[in-house]
Design a protein around this motif. Structure first.
Motif, PDB file in Angstrom:
ATOM      1  N   MET A  51       4.324   0.753   1.885  1.00 16.02           N
ATOM      2  CA  MET A  51       3.603   1.939   1.487  1.00 16.02           C
ATOM      3  C   MET A  51       3.212   1.766   0.027  1.00 16.02           C
ATOM      4  O   MET A  51       3.996   1.288  -0.776  1.00 16.02           O
ATOM      5  CB  MET A  51       4.505   3.150   1.678  1.00 16.02           C
ATOM      6  N   THR A  52       2.012   2.184  -0.269  1.00 16.90           N
ATOM      7  CA  THR A  52       1.536   2.080  -1.641  1.00 16.90           C
ATOM      8  C   THR A  52       0.717   3.318  -1.994  1.00 16.90           C
ATOM      9  O   THR A  52       0.181   3.982  -1.118  1.00 16.90           O
ATOM     10  CB  THR A  52       0.690   0.803  -1.838  1.00 16.90           C
ATOM     11  N   ASN A  53       0.620   3.580  -3.256  1.00 16.47           N
ATOM     12  CA  ASN A  53      -0.191   4.687  -3.740  1.00 16.47           C
ATOM     13  C   ASN A  53      -1.392   4.142  -4.512  1.00 16.47           C
ATOM     14  O   ASN A  53      -1.953   4.817  -5.345  1.00 16.47           O
ATOM     15  CB  ASN A  53       0.662   5.605  -4.627  1.00 16.47           C
ATOM     16  N   GLU A  54      -1.753   2.906  -4.227  1.00 11.98           N
ATOM     17  CA  GLU A  54      -2.867   2.258  -4.901  1.00 11.98           C
ATOM     18  C   GLU A  54      -4.173   2.869  -4.413  1.00 11.98           C
ATOM     19  O   GLU A  54      -4.586   2.661  -3.280  1.00 11.98           O
ATOM     20  CB  GLU A  54      -2.838   0.753  -4.630  1.00 11.98           C
ATOM     21  N   LYS A  55      -4.819   3.632  -5.248  1.00 10.21           N
ATOM     22  CA  LYS A  55      -6.007   4.373  -4.842  1.00 10.21           C
ATOM     23  C   LYS A  55      -7.256   3.498  -4.720  1.00 10.21           C
ATOM     24  O   LYS A  55      -8.238   3.905  -4.133  1.00 10.21           O
ATOM     25  CB  LYS A  55      -6.245   5.517  -5.813  1.00 10.21           C
TER      26      LYS A  55
END
Length: 55
Positions: free
Chosen positions: A1-5
């Motif tokens: 999971m990543t929050n890399e937009k």
């Protein structure tokens, strides 16, 4: 999971936001969303192959 937009844009999937935003509980709208998503994914996959030197 990543929050890399930036990942969706880098993957060529930025259009998913528009597809999801247009969803309505009507069969014709849902069918159009599926068709649009398939096209978007096919185009992103084709670009990915070109960038990676694939077929």
């Amino acid at each position: 999971m990543t929050n890399e937009k930036r990942l969706p844009e880098r993957a060529g999937l930025r259009g998913v936001d528009e597809i999801l935003g247009a969803l309505r509980p009507r069969p014709t709208v849902l069918l159009r969303a599926i068709t649009d998503a398939e096209t978007l994914f096919d185009e992103a996959a084709a670009r990915s192959c070109v960038h990676e030197g694939g077929a």
